[in-house]
Design an enzyme around this catalytic site. Structure first.
Site, PDB file in Angstrom:
ATOM      1  N   HIS A 304       0.837  -1.208   0.000  1.00  0.00           N
ATOM      2  CA  HIS A 304       0.000   0.000   0.000  1.00  0.00           C
ATOM      3  C   HIS A 304       0.868   1.252   0.000  1.00  0.00           C
ATOM      4  O   HIS A 304       0.712   2.137  -0.859  1.00  0.00           O
ATOM      5  CB  HIS A 304      -0.903  -0.033   1.240  1.00  0.00           C
ATOM      6  N   GLU A 305       1.775   1.335   0.967  1.00  0.00           N
ATOM      7  CA  GLU A 305       2.591   2.543   1.093  1.00  0.00           C
ATOM      8  C   GLU A 305       3.544   2.710  -0.083  1.00  0.00           C
ATOM      9  O   GLU A 305       3.771   3.821  -0.556  1.00  0.00           O
ATOM     10  CB  GLU A 305       3.368   2.518   2.415  1.00  0.00           C
ATOM     11  N   HIS A 308       2.214   4.423  -3.106  1.00  0.00           N
ATOM     12  CA  HIS A 308       2.103   5.882  -3.005  1.00  0.00           C
ATOM     13  C   HIS A 308       3.323   6.601  -3.562  1.00  0.00           C
ATOM     14  O   HIS A 308       3.224   7.771  -3.947  1.00  0.00           O
ATOM     15  CB  HIS A 308       1.934   6.306  -1.543  1.00  0.00           C
ATOM     16  N   ASP A 317      -5.281   7.820  -1.706  1.00  0.00           N
ATOM     17  CA  ASP A 317      -6.168   7.166  -0.743  1.00  0.00           C
ATOM     18  C   ASP A 317      -7.581   7.671  -1.012  1.00  0.00           C
ATOM     19  O   ASP A 317      -8.072   8.593  -0.348  1.00  0.00           O
ATOM     20  CB  ASP A 317      -5.739   7.467   0.696  1.00  0.00           C
ATOM     21  N   TYR A 320     -10.852   3.718   1.942  1.00  0.00           N
ATOM     22  CA  TYR A 320     -10.155   2.797   2.834  1.00  0.00           C
ATOM     23  C   TYR A 320     -11.035   1.581   3.111  1.00  0.00           C
ATOM     24  O   TYR A 320     -12.250   1.696   3.251  1.00  0.00           O
ATOM     25  CB  TYR A 320      -9.832   3.464   4.162  1.00  0.00           C
TER      26      TYR A 320
END
Length: 354
Positions: A304-305, A308, A317, A320
């Site tokens: 996920h990170e 980014h 985002d 969520y």
């Protein structure tokens, strides 16, 4: 005198009336200076007031003004031209359903009827006004909050009545953010215990496997599949190509060479990154409670990170959580393919989809 039957009926009617009258409500006001010389002085106060008639337990969602993380909490636009400053803050892994179950009081704010809370936000830590220039700006805070339902302990969305703020800015339009240490062949750490370092090394290895298997799947499946459509929506070659490019980049990362920072004290958040600061991940409270693999896992959080990072495609985002990600895939595939959680859940593939 009323009969017992009539009395009972009246009690039920009164109880029903009280239940109907108990309506939650919030108001949100942004205040601050009207003239600012230098972006480092561009600080605003967000005040949230419980305007309803019941006590509210409100999640400190990082995208809401109840969090001090430098997220994209504010919509800012120059009144003369409509230009917007560049967002330069952090992007966060957060799941409201998980945060609602966190026992730590830092994960939420409780407001009784009529009670208020105010938080200061330094806009220079999240926005760069260089391209939009000097001028008068309208500042509007995100008015979407999540209230914890006392009966189910689940988050319920509630929008606040909001007031905007206007301010003119001149002088310095951006601040320099401290760069971190260079990446090396091995993971480096800040504020991480030996146990946390071991946990991160395991998560990094699993994230590497997630990235490789996700890329392989996309290379082998160039038409509609249940797994693809569940997380990214209706298949098109163009959208598949976008997702494929993201995973090509993600697979090219070496997660065991990242720099990991364990100093975050936000108990309701998993992790966050500065998108332009490749390879540097900040781990927060929920991360350490998550499983290594599976839904909302530590390995999935690293996917996920990493999605980014600007060099990997720069996901956002937009929503969520699994349910919201599935709904987004059905309603807006073009947004699903740039949503970070959609990438995480595609990689975690739990429960497994073909």
């Amino acid at each position: 005198m009323f009969s017992s039957a009539v009395r009972s009926a009246l009690v039920v009617l009164v109880a029903s009336a009280i239940a109907v009258s108990a309506t939650p409500g919030l108001s949100l006001k942004v205040s601050g200076p009207t003239d600012v010389e230098g972006v480092d002085k561009f600080k605003v106060i967000a005040t949230i007031i419980n305007t309803g008639d019941e006590t509210l337990k409100i999640l400190n969602d990082p995208l809401s003004p109840l969090s001090n993380l430098p997220t994209e909490t504010f919509a800012i636009s120059r009144e003369e031209t409509g230009a917007t400053p560049k967002f330069s803050g952090v992007k966060v892994k957060y799941v409201p359903e998980i945060a609602a179950k966190v026992g730590d009081e830092k994960a939420f704010t409780i407001l009784a009827p009529g009670q208020s809370v105010s938080l200061e936000h330094d806009l220079s830590s999240a926005y760069n006004f260089t391209s939009s220039g000097e001028g008068k700006y309208t500042v509007e805070a995100n008015n979407l909050f999540h209230i914890v339902d006392p009966a189910t302990n689940a988050p319920v969305a509630l929008r606040a009545d909001a007031e905007v703020h206007s301010a003119a800015i001149t002088g310095t339009l951006a601040i320099a953010r401290r760069s971190n240490t260079r990446l090396t062949k091995r993971a480096t750490f800040t504020g991480c215990s030996s146990s946390q370092q071991s946990t991160l090394n395991t998560a990094a290895s699993s994230a590497q496997s997630y990235a490789a298997s996700s890329l392989s799947y996309l290379q082998q499946h160039t038409s509609s599949t249940t797994r693809y459509t569940t997380w990214f929506g209706t298949y098109t070659a163009a959208r598949h190509s976008t997702v494929l490019s993201h995973y090509t980049n993600l697979n090219g990362n070496t997660y065991s060479s990242y720099h990991y920072d364990c100093t975050c004290t936000d108990s309701g958040v998993y992790a966050y990154v500065y998108p332009d600061d490749f390879g540097h991940v900040y781990l927060c409270g929920v991360f350490w409670q998550a499983p290594n693999t599976g839904t909302d896992s530590r390995a999935g959080t690293l996917i996920h990170e990493s999605s980014h990072f600007t060099s990997n495609g720069g996901t956002d985002d937009i929503v969520y959580g699994q349910t919201a990600a599935k709904n987004l895939a059905q309603s807006n595939p073009s947004q699903a393919i740039i949503n970070a959680d959609s990438h995480e859940y595609f990689s975690e593939n739990n429960p497994a989809l073909a």
